[in-house]
Design a protein around this motif. Structure first.
Motif, PDB file in Angstrom:
ATOM      1  N   GLU A   1       0.811  -1.207   0.000  1.00 49.34           N
ATOM      2  CA  GLU A   1       0.000   0.000   0.000  1.00 49.34           C
ATOM      3  C   GLU A   1       0.853   1.269   0.000  1.00 49.34           C
ATOM      4  OE1 GLU A   1      -3.731   1.825   2.512  1.00 49.34           O
ATOM      5  OE2 GLU A   1      -2.272   0.593   3.558  1.00 49.34           O
ATOM      6  N   ASP A   2       1.927   1.286   0.772  1.00 50.80           N
ATOM      7  CA  ASP A   2       2.740   2.499   0.837  1.00 50.80           C
ATOM      8  C   ASP A   2       3.487   2.763  -0.475  1.00 50.80           C
ATOM      9  OD1 ASP A   2       4.389   0.321   1.227  1.00 50.80           O
ATOM     10  OD2 ASP A   2       5.685   1.318   2.685  1.00 50.80           O
TER      11      ASP A   2
ATOM     12  N   SER B   1       0.494   4.135  -2.843  1.00 48.35           N
ATOM     13  CA  SER B   1      -0.046   5.426  -2.440  1.00 48.35           C
ATOM     14  C   SER B   1       0.651   6.564  -3.183  1.00 48.35           C
ATOM     15  CB  SER B   1       0.128   5.608  -0.932  1.00 48.35           C
ATOM     16  OG  SER B   1      -0.340   6.879  -0.547  1.00 48.35           O
TER      17      SER B   1
ATOM     18  N   ALA C   1      -3.768  -3.844  -2.807  1.00 47.69           N
ATOM     19  CA  ALA C   1      -2.747  -3.127  -2.049  1.00 47.69           C
ATOM     20  C   ALA C   1      -2.689  -3.735  -0.659  1.00 47.69           C
ATOM     21  CB  ALA C   1      -3.079  -1.645  -1.980  1.00 47.69           C
TER      22      ALA C   1
ATOM     23  N   ALA D   1      -1.156  -3.953   3.241  1.00 50.87           N
ATOM     24  CA  ALA D   1      -0.574  -3.110   4.282  1.00 50.87           C
ATOM     25  C   ALA D   1      -0.137  -3.986   5.436  1.00 50.87           C
ATOM     26  CB  ALA D   1      -1.590  -2.087   4.766  1.00 50.87           C
TER      27      ALA D   1
ATOM     28  N   GLU E   1      -7.138  -4.858   1.078  1.00 50.74           N
ATOM     29  CA  GLU E   1      -7.146  -4.930  -0.379  1.00 50.74           C
ATOM     30  C   GLU E   1      -7.863  -3.725  -0.951  1.00 50.74           C
ATOM     31  OE1 GLU E   1      -8.388  -8.533  -2.145  1.00 50.74           O
ATOM     32  OE2 GLU E   1      -7.167  -9.785  -0.838  1.00 50.74           O
ATOM     33  N   TYR E   2      -7.280  -3.199  -2.009  1.00 55.40           N
ATOM     34  CA  TYR E   2      -7.879  -2.116  -2.787  1.00 55.40           C
ATOM     35  C   TYR E   2      -8.053  -2.660  -4.182  1.00 55.40           C
ATOM     36  CZ  TYR E   2      -8.069   2.131  -5.607  1.00 55.40           C
ATOM     37  OH  TYR E   2      -8.430   3.098  -6.509  1.00 55.40           O
TER      38      TYR E   2
END
Length: 174
Positions: free
Chosen positions: A125-126, A129, A153, A155, A167-168
């Motif tokens: 995720e990072d 982003s 994504a 994390a 999750e994205y």
């Protein structure tokens, strides 16, 4: 210009006139050489001026994203040929993302619970982003046309008890 290359003048020309002509000829060819080396330096996307980089990007079918840094733009232009070569395969997509600075990336086909033509791209995720436009551009340009991509994504949670997965999902179609 190399010091060992000294202009050879005709034997009928001598004295101060010959020295002056030799200096003029040598400075002229040094200037020509500097222009040629300048152009060679511009061929490398890391050192090219923005106008030249835009021409190289056009030649390699790279579109600059709004707000994209010059370093990332140059990196995309630099690796355009290798990325086009790797396009379409799972391993190739992973290599493309790694060339662009992503650390963890995993491309999975035939994920259970999804249609057969959907491909998962899992990343941290990072790292995702702030790079949503870049990820979408890479998928659109280098992904398979007969596949639908969705992003996952992940994390990590900094606790001693658990590691979580967030999750994205976003579908990108070209």
């Amino acid at each position: 210009m190399h010091d060992e290359l000294v202009p050879q003048l005709p034997s009928w020309l001598s004295g101060k006139d010959a020295e002056a002509l030799a200096k003029v000829a040598q400075s002229y060819w040094q200037e020509v050489e500097s222009y040629l080396f300048w152009w060679l330096e511009q061929q490398h996307s890391e050192t090219a001026q923005t106008a030249i980089l835009d021409l190289l990007a056009w030649e390699r079918s790279i579109n600059r994203l709004p707000g994209e840094s010059a370093a990332l733009y140059g990196l995309r232009v630099k690796h355009a040929f290798a990325n086009a070569t790797d396009a379409g395969s799972n391993v190739g997509m992973e290599r493309i993302f790694k060339r662009l600075g992503f650390g963890y990336i995993q491309v999975n086909e035939r994920v259970s619970g999804f249609d057969w033509d959907m491909v998962e791209i899992a990343m941290l995720e990072d790292e995702f982003s702030g790079k949503e436009q870049l990820v979408n551009e890479v998928i659109e340009q280098y992904g398979r046309t007969c596949r639908r991509y969705f992003l996952s994504a992940m994390a990590t949670v900094n606790t001693t008890d658990a590691i979580g997965l967030v999750e994205y999902d976003q579908e990108v179609t070209g």
